[in-house]
Design a protein around this motif. Structure first.
Motif, mmCIF file in Angstrom:
data_model
loop_
_atom_site.group_PDB
_atom_site.id
_atom_site.type_symbol
_atom_site.label_atom_id
_atom_site.label_comp_id
_atom_site.label_asym_id
_atom_site.label_seq_id
_atom_site.Cartn_x
_atom_site.Cartn_y
_atom_site.Cartn_z
ATOM 1 N N LEU A 1 0.808 -1.214 0.000
ATOM 2 C CA LEU A 1 0.000 0.000 0.000
ATOM 3 C C LEU A 1 0.844 1.268 0.000
ATOM 4 O O LEU A 1 0.611 2.175 -0.793
ATOM 5 C CB LEU A 1 -0.939 0.003 1.206
ATOM 6 C CG LEU A 1 -2.083 -0.983 1.172
ATOM 7 C CD1 LEU A 1 -2.879 -0.918 2.459
ATOM 8 C CD2 LEU A 1 -2.983 -0.725 -0.008
ATOM 9 N N PHE A 2 1.812 1.341 0.907
ATOM 10 C CA PHE A 2 2.604 2.570 0.987
ATOM 11 C C PHE A 2 3.379 2.820 -0.298
ATOM 12 O O PHE A 2 3.385 3.942 -0.816
ATOM 13 C CB PHE A 2 3.562 2.537 2.176
ATOM 14 C CG PHE A 2 4.408 3.767 2.248
ATOM 15 C CD1 PHE A 2 3.891 4.943 2.754
ATOM 16 C CD2 PHE A 2 5.706 3.762 1.776
ATOM 17 C CE1 PHE A 2 4.656 6.100 2.793
ATOM 18 C CE2 PHE A 2 6.471 4.906 1.809
ATOM 19 C CZ PHE A 2 5.950 6.076 2.325
ATOM 20 N N LEU A 3 4.021 1.795 -0.820
ATOM 21 C CA LEU A 3 4.812 1.988 -2.037
ATOM 22 C C LEU A 3 3.932 2.387 -3.219
ATOM 23 O O LEU A 3 4.320 3.239 -4.032
ATOM 24 C CB LEU A 3 5.613 0.730 -2.353
ATOM 25 C CG LEU A 3 6.731 0.408 -1.359
ATOM 26 C CD1 LEU A 3 7.426 -0.892 -1.741
ATOM 27 C CD2 LEU A 3 7.732 1.541 -1.254
ATOM 28 N N HIS A 4 2.740 1.809 -3.318
ATOM 29 C CA HIS A 4 1.831 2.190 -4.396
ATOM 30 C C HIS A 4 1.301 3.616 -4.204
ATOM 31 O O HIS A 4 1.207 4.376 -5.163
ATOM 32 C CB HIS A 4 0.676 1.200 -4.534
ATOM 33 C CG HIS A 4 1.073 -0.074 -5.205
ATOM 34 N ND1 HIS A 4 1.458 -0.133 -6.519
ATOM 35 C CD2 HIS A 4 1.178 -1.331 -4.732
ATOM 36 C CE1 HIS A 4 1.772 -1.372 -6.835
ATOM 37 N NE2 HIS A 4 1.607 -2.125 -5.753
ATOM 38 N N CYS A 5 0.975 3.966 -2.971
ATOM 39 C CA CYS A 5 0.529 5.337 -2.704
ATOM 40 C C CYS A 5 1.639 6.334 -3.025
ATOM 41 O O CYS A 5 1.383 7.392 -3.599
ATOM 42 C CB CYS A 5 0.104 5.493 -1.244
ATOM 43 S SG CYS A 5 -1.457 4.715 -0.819
ATOM 44 N N GLU A 6 2.860 5.982 -2.678
ATOM 45 C CA GLU A 6 3.999 6.857 -2.947
ATOM 46 C C GLU A 6 4.205 7.049 -4.451
ATOM 47 O O GLU A 6 4.469 8.149 -4.922
ATOM 48 C CB GLU A 6 5.253 6.272 -2.300
ATOM 49 C CG GLU A 6 6.440 7.189 -2.292
ATOM 50 C CD GLU A 6 7.589 6.578 -1.531
ATOM 51 O OE1 GLU A 6 8.185 7.298 -0.716
ATOM 52 O OE2 GLU A 6 7.903 5.386 -1.750
ATOM 53 N N ARG A 7 4.046 5.960 -5.179
ATOM 54 C CA ARG A 7 4.212 6.026 -6.629
ATOM 55 C C ARG A 7 3.077 6.826 -7.278
ATOM 56 O O ARG A 7 3.310 7.677 -8.136
ATOM 57 C CB ARG A 7 4.264 4.619 -7.227
ATOM 58 C CG ARG A 7 4.532 4.580 -8.727
ATOM 59 C CD ARG A 7 4.621 3.148 -9.214
ATOM 60 N NE ARG A 7 3.552 2.321 -8.681
ATOM 61 C CZ ARG A 7 2.421 2.036 -9.330
ATOM 62 N NH1 ARG A 7 2.222 2.486 -10.538
ATOM 63 N NH2 ARG A 7 1.506 1.284 -8.781
ATOM 64 N N ILE A 8 1.854 6.592 -6.841
ATOM 65 C CA ILE A 8 0.701 7.265 -7.433
ATOM 66 C C ILE A 8 0.666 8.754 -7.054
ATOM 67 O O ILE A 8 0.427 9.610 -7.897
ATOM 68 C CB ILE A 8 -0.611 6.568 -7.007
ATOM 69 C CG1 ILE A 8 -0.690 5.186 -7.647
ATOM 70 C CG2 ILE A 8 -1.826 7.402 -7.362
ATOM 71 C CD1 ILE A 8 -1.763 4.299 -7.062
ATOM 72 N N LEU A 9 0.921 9.045 -5.779
ATOM 73 C CA LEU A 9 0.826 10.426 -5.300
ATOM 74 C C LEU A 9 2.103 11.232 -5.560
ATOM 75 O O LEU A 9 2.093 12.448 -5.404
ATOM 76 C CB LEU A 9 0.486 10.442 -3.812
ATOM 77 C CG LEU A 9 -0.844 9.790 -3.447
ATOM 78 C CD1 LEU A 9 -1.000 9.700 -1.940
ATOM 79 C CD2 LEU A 9 -1.996 10.551 -4.065
ATOM 80 N N LYS A 10 3.193 10.547 -5.891
ATOM 81 C CA LYS A 10 4.476 11.181 -6.185
ATOM 82 C C LYS A 10 4.989 12.046 -5.026
ATOM 83 O O LYS A 10 5.675 13.037 -5.236
ATOM 84 C CB LYS A 10 4.387 12.002 -7.468
ATOM 85 C CG LYS A 10 4.102 11.162 -8.685
ATOM 86 C CD LYS A 10 4.010 11.992 -9.932
ATOM 87 C CE LYS A 10 3.769 11.223 -11.191
ATOM 88 N NZ LYS A 10 2.993 10.047 -11.182
ATOM 89 N N SER A 11 4.605 11.660 -3.819
ATOM 90 C CA SER A 11 5.035 12.388 -2.631
ATOM 91 C C SER A 11 5.042 11.430 -1.443
ATOM 92 O O SER A 11 4.034 10.788 -1.161
ATOM 93 C CB SER A 11 4.085 13.549 -2.346
ATOM 94 O OG SER A 11 4.327 14.075 -1.060
ATOM 95 N N GLY A 12 6.166 11.364 -0.770
ATOM 96 C CA GLY A 12 6.257 10.491 0.399
ATOM 97 C C GLY A 12 5.366 10.946 1.530
ATOM 98 O O GLY A 12 4.748 10.138 2.215
ATOM 99 N N LYS A 13 5.286 12.264 1.741
ATOM 100 C CA LYS A 13 4.447 12.787 2.836
ATOM 101 C C LYS A 13 2.972 12.501 2.594
ATOM 102 O O LYS A 13 2.251 12.110 3.507
ATOM 103 C CB LYS A 13 4.662 14.293 2.981
ATOM 104 C CG LYS A 13 6.072 14.687 3.318
ATOM 105 C CD LYS A 13 6.263 14.762 4.781
ATOM 106 C CE LYS A 13 7.693 15.252 5.046
ATOM 107 N NZ LYS A 13 8.039 15.194 6.414
ATOM 108 N N ASN A 14 2.509 12.682 1.366
ATOM 109 C CA ASN A 14 1.105 12.378 1.057
ATOM 110 C C ASN A 14 0.838 10.880 1.142
ATOM 111 O O ASN A 14 -0.239 10.464 1.558
ATOM 112 C CB ASN A 14 0.739 12.899 -0.333
ATOM 113 C CG ASN A 14 0.686 14.409 -0.378
ATOM 114 O OD1 ASN A 14 0.539 15.061 0.645
ATOM 115 N ND2 ASN A 14 0.841 14.954 -1.562
ATOM 116 N N ALA A 15 1.815 10.079 0.759
ATOM 117 C CA ALA A 15 1.665 8.625 0.833
ATOM 118 C C ALA A 15 1.561 8.163 2.278
ATOM 119 O O ALA A 15 0.841 7.207 2.576
ATOM 120 C CB ALA A 15 2.834 7.936 0.134
ATOM 121 N N VAL A 16 2.276 8.836 3.182
ATOM 122 C CA VAL A 16 2.191 8.497 4.609
ATOM 123 C C VAL A 16 0.747 8.639 5.085
ATOM 124 O O VAL A 16 0.209 7.746 5.740
ATOM 125 C CB VAL A 16 3.140 9.397 5.443
ATOM 126 C CG1 VAL A 16 2.804 9.337 6.921
ATOM 127 C CG2 VAL A 16 4.580 9.006 5.209
#
Length: 100
Positions: free
Chosen positions: A11-26
């Motif tokens: 989930l986190f890695l996909h969110c990071e890839r989709i959102l292009k932001s580590g903070k938003n993925a958190v």
């Protein structure tokens, strides 16, 4: 370890890839972690705090093992400290609703 693997490595890695932001993925992955603990109020409180915290630690260090240990220890502490009548044996979803 399986829950942490799903949360962080999927989930986190996909969110990071989709959102292009580590903070938003958190926050996105932390929110999904929160939703996975519905409707158990004890676990929702824990997930609201631990979800973003564990995701942020994974974002910084990319190591899943300390997070899995922390998740297990917090779960064990909650199971021991809070009566079953309140946390319904740490069940979520329909298991929580139909606990006896």
């Amino acid at each position: 370890l399986v829950q942490e693997f799903i949360l962080q490595s999927f989930l986190f890695l996909h969110c990071e890839r989709i959102l292009k932001s580590g903070k938003n993925a958190v926050w996105a992955a932390g929110g999904l972690f929160f939703l996975a603990h519905l409707p158990n109020p004890v676990l929702l409180i824990e997930a609201a705090i631990a979800g973003p915290l564990l995701c942020e630690l994974f974002r910084r260090y990319r190591n899943i093992y300390p997070l899995a240990i922390a998740h297990g220890l917090v779960g064990l502490a909650l199971a021991v400290a809070i009566p079953d009548v309140i946390h319904h044996q740490m069940k979520v979803g329909f298991g929580y609703l139909y606990w006896r």
